[in-house]
Design a protein around this motif. Structure first.
Motif, mmCIF file in Angstrom:
data_model
loop_
_atom_site.group_PDB
_atom_site.id
_atom_site.type_symbol
_atom_site.label_atom_id
_atom_site.label_comp_id
_atom_site.label_asym_id
_atom_site.label_seq_id
_atom_site.Cartn_x
_atom_site.Cartn_y
_atom_site.Cartn_z
ATOM 1 N N UNK A 47 -9.471 12.391 8.666
ATOM 2 C CA UNK A 47 -10.093 11.983 7.402
ATOM 3 C C UNK A 47 -9.168 10.990 6.720
ATOM 4 N N UNK A 48 -9.578 9.716 6.689
ATOM 5 C CA UNK A 48 -8.762 8.648 6.125
ATOM 6 C C UNK A 48 -9.543 7.962 5.016
ATOM 7 N N UNK A 49 -8.864 7.751 3.900
ATOM 8 C CA UNK A 49 -9.471 7.059 2.762
ATOM 9 C C UNK A 49 -8.528 5.942 2.335
ATOM 10 N N UNK A 50 -9.014 4.705 2.363
ATOM 11 C CA UNK A 50 -8.263 3.556 1.848
ATOM 12 C C UNK A 50 -9.007 3.067 0.610
ATOM 13 N N UNK A 51 -8.336 3.050 -0.507
ATOM 14 C CA UNK A 51 -9.022 2.784 -1.767
ATOM 15 C C UNK A 51 -8.153 1.968 -2.700
ATOM 16 N N UNK A 52 -8.768 1.470 -3.782
ATOM 17 C CA UNK A 52 -7.987 0.756 -4.777
ATOM 18 C C UNK A 52 -8.666 -0.508 -5.250
ATOM 19 N N UNK A 53 -7.877 -1.325 -5.917
ATOM 20 C CA UNK A 53 -8.331 -2.624 -6.402
ATOM 21 C C UNK A 53 -8.174 -3.609 -5.246
ATOM 22 N N UNK A 72 -5.980 15.254 4.706
ATOM 23 C CA UNK A 72 -6.655 14.027 4.297
ATOM 24 C C UNK A 72 -5.587 12.970 4.038
ATOM 25 N N UNK A 73 -5.730 11.812 4.673
ATOM 26 C CA UNK A 73 -4.804 10.702 4.478
ATOM 27 C C UNK A 73 -5.402 9.737 3.442
ATOM 28 N N UNK A 74 -4.618 9.383 2.446
ATOM 29 C CA UNK A 74 -5.082 8.476 1.393
ATOM 30 C C UNK A 74 -4.130 7.288 1.313
ATOM 31 N N UNK A 75 -4.696 6.097 1.285
ATOM 32 C CA UNK A 75 -3.916 4.859 1.203
ATOM 33 C C UNK A 75 -4.359 4.116 -0.049
ATOM 34 N N UNK A 118 0.817 -1.211 0.000
ATOM 35 C CA UNK A 118 0.000 0.000 0.000
ATOM 36 C C UNK A 118 0.853 1.264 0.000
ATOM 37 N N UNK A 119 0.388 2.272 -0.710
ATOM 38 C CA UNK A 119 1.050 3.570 -0.793
ATOM 39 C C UNK A 119 0.225 4.578 -0.008
ATOM 40 N N UNK A 120 0.843 5.172 1.010
ATOM 41 C CA UNK A 120 0.154 6.152 1.849
ATOM 42 C C UNK A 120 0.682 7.546 1.550
ATOM 43 N N UNK A 121 -0.236 8.503 1.524
ATOM 44 C CA UNK A 121 0.146 9.887 1.289
ATOM 45 C C UNK A 121 -0.678 10.836 2.141
ATOM 46 N N UNK A 122 -0.081 11.969 2.461
ATOM 47 C CA UNK A 122 -0.757 12.992 3.259
ATOM 48 C C UNK A 122 -1.043 14.194 2.353
ATOM 49 N N UNK A 123 -2.309 14.536 2.244
ATOM 50 C CA UNK A 123 -2.745 15.626 1.377
ATOM 51 C C UNK A 123 -3.376 16.742 2.214
#
Length: 607
Positions: free
Chosen positions: A516-522, A463-466, A451-456
């Motif tokens: 605010x955390x979002x974990x998304x993807x395939x 907003x944290x996106x994974x 997983x790739x995590x980033x802070x926006x």
């Protein structure tokens, strides 16, 4: 994502063509003069005459296959009274058959059971006559009338439970064709069958096959598909269609189109779809007018976050302009796009290259040329050959973001093997590295994407996106497997992966419960799966696709089932945010000219 097929000839692989299965030989020899096709087929999935020599088996040729597994089908005109015994059988010739449809023949040879894909696949077997000696008695005979397969004939139940004493196999069970759909199809194996006015539920693919349903109301949705919304909703009316005719004559169909009139031919079974009508008569394609969807543009105060699997994209592909158009026009230029299956700069060439800057730059430039924003991007190159996917391709996740709307918080130190951590600053959570990879040394990610995590930051709010791409479903037994219920062995790794991601999200929320955390993807699994439950554990996340009506929950079409593989999961603060709206944007999965086999997903909300 289910494994892709390679080295394919017609509907079968070379390996499949050569594969046969041996079984127990009867202790007493069969009397050749009394053997008919229904005797060979028997009342179970495997022949009672496996391994035996039979002579003088009579039948009318109903179909001839000159490609792949070469041979022909014959059907007896003197049927018995048992609905469990098929009156048709395949004669495997290996070389191009010399018979024609309508020939009355007698066949001598060895009865065998052929398992498409090999015994380890878990697939059912096809009863056939091998090493045949063929005598043409007469030609130009009427072909036995096709048995109609329709809503009334196919039972509502999908399959019987397998025999526990046989590891869950259904092979030894007496067929109950009036009770179970798989038994009904098996009782017609090798026979001339027909369907009429059937709706397409799986678009024509590169291997010249499509899927229809004979049950138009079975879990149907407004775009013409058949929804797979639980493990017990296998959708019994699905049937694969191939053709014995020229490839050029096969219709290019989308979901929602209709094959009008009669489609008829022998009923076969193969590893890529189970029971398959191999047509020597195809219905006429009536287009349903399906159009690609376009989502709503985010408002000024809304953050739009998307996930999109671009299917092994590398610089040599011709699909960059199409992907750019999809992102710019159909997704309406989301603020953040998590991409999956970005390959390295030379694609599948296996020479140690891991950088993907050429791939991403080409896509970013194409988006700008299509009228989209000048996206910036962040990613981390994987260790060579460590993340699975196409050998040499080194697929990874990549963040695109629109710098006019969103800023990325860069924190140095993230690489392929360094784990991202979580700290606290002024009462808010912060990532130790950004971008960073989530617990990359964990065994859950063996030969799989980390997983790739980033802070926006959007309008001053973090907003944290994974971005995720979980292990594929490769190796799972098919719905039409010999083993019922089928085993889903691949989900073991996804369960471990879901637990790792859930743990990381909880670490963020422990520092700031309102983060605010979002974990998304395939995610490669369904919204009702245990994988999703483990991601959601403890209320850390919630799969936003469940905000949609059931008939709208899908991002992928597999063997005629519309289903969820791509997901966006959110923390409580995102779920409760103003303007929360989720959209599965159907731009690919239902179309024969798809540029990816996945539909992108978009979430809009006010942080």
């Amino acid at each position: 994502m289910p494994s892709k097929r390679t080295a394919r000839i017609g509907a079968l692989t070379v390996a499949t063509i050569c594969s046969t299965v041996s079984a127990v030989v009867l202790t007493s020899p069969a009397e050749a003069e009394s053997i008919r096709i229904h005797d060979i087929q028997g009342t179970t999935r495997t022949s009672p005459l496996v391994g035996q020599q039979v002579t003088g088996v009579e039948g009318i040729v109903t179909g001839v296959r000159t490609y792949g597994s070469r041979g022909f089908w014959i059907q007896d005109t003197r049927a018995d009274a048992d609905p469990a015994t098929s009156e048709g059988v395949f004669v495997f010739t290996s070389s191009r058959p010399t018979v024609a449809v309508g020939d009355a023949v007698t066949v001598s040879g060895t009865v065998g059971e052929f398992v498409p894909g090999g015994t380890s696949s878990g697939n059912q077997s096809v009863t056939q006559i091998t090493r045949p000696t063929i005598t043409v008695v007469s030609s130009g005979n009427a072909v036995p009338a096709a048995t109609v397969i329709d809503t009334k004939s196919v039972p509502k139940k999908y399959a019987p439970a397998g025999d526990p004493a046989a590891a869950g196999s259904v092979n030894g069970l007496t067929l109950a064709p009036a009770e179970y759909a798989l038994d009904h199809y098996e009782s017609l194996e090798g026979m001339n069958v027909q369907v009429s006015d059937t709706r397409v539920v799986g678009a024509t693919d590169p291997f010249t096959e499509l899927w229809v349903t004979v049950k138009p109301r079975e879990n149907d949705n407004r775009r013409g598909g058949t929804v797979y919304d639980s493990y017990s909703s296998q959708n019994t009316g699905r049937l694969q269609i191939q053709s014995l005719g020229a490839v050029a004559d096969f219709p290019k169909a989308n979901v929602g189109d209709t094959l009008k009139g009669t489609t008829a031919g022998p009923l076969d079974y193969n590893q890529f779809g189970g029971y398959t009508l191999v047509a020597n008569q195809l219905g006429t394609l009536k287009q349903g007018g399906l159009e690609r969807e376009t989502t709503v543009k985010q408002a000024r105060g809304e953050l739009a976050v998307a996930t999109y699997n671009v299917e092994n994209l590398d610089p040599s592909d011709a699909s960059f302009a199409d992907h750019a158009a999809a992102i710019t026009h159909h997704l309406r230029s989301p603020d953040i796009v998590a991409l999956e299956e970005i390959q390295d700069n030379n694609g599948a060439t296996n020479d140690g290259t891991v950088a993907a800057d050429r791939t991403v730059t080409k896509l970013v430039d194409a988006i700008k040329a299509a009228g989209g924003p000048a996206y910036e991007w962040r990613s981390i190159d994987p260790v060579n050959l460590a993340d699975g996917g196409e050998p040499g391709g080194n697929i990874r996740q990549v963040f695109l973001f629109n710098p006019e709307r969103v800023s990325f918080t860069d924190r140095a130190g993230g690489d392929a093997t360094t784990a991202v951590g979580v700290t606290q600053e002024d009462g808010e959570a912060r990532l130790t590295v950004s971008p960073g990879r989530v617990d990359p040394a964990n065994a859950a990610w063996t030969n799989s994407r980390k997983p790739l995590a980033g802070e926006f930051s959007f309008q001053g709010k973090t907003v944290f996106v994974i971005a995720n791409h979980f292990a594929s479903k490769g190796g799972d037994q098919a719905l039409h497997s010999e083993f019922q219920p089928p085993k889903r062995s691949s989900e073991t790794q996804r369960h471990l992966q879901a637990t790792v991601v859930n743990t990381f999200v909880k670490q963020i929320l422990a520092k700031d419960k309102k983060a605010a955390v979002i974990a998304l993807g395939d995610i490669n699994d369904f919204e009702f799966s245990e994988t999703t439950e483990l991601l959601e554990d403890g209320g850390a996340l919630w799969s936003a696709v469940k905000s949609l009506p059931k008939y709208e929950r899908y991002s992928y079409v597999f063997q005629g089932n519309t289903q969820v593989l791509d997901q966006i999961l959110v923390s409580r603060s995102v779920r409760r945010a103003d303007g929360f709206e989720y959209d599965s944007v159907h731009t690919n999965s239902e179309f024969n000219d798809q540029i990816s086999d996945h539909d992108p997903q978009v979430l809009r909300f006010e942080p």
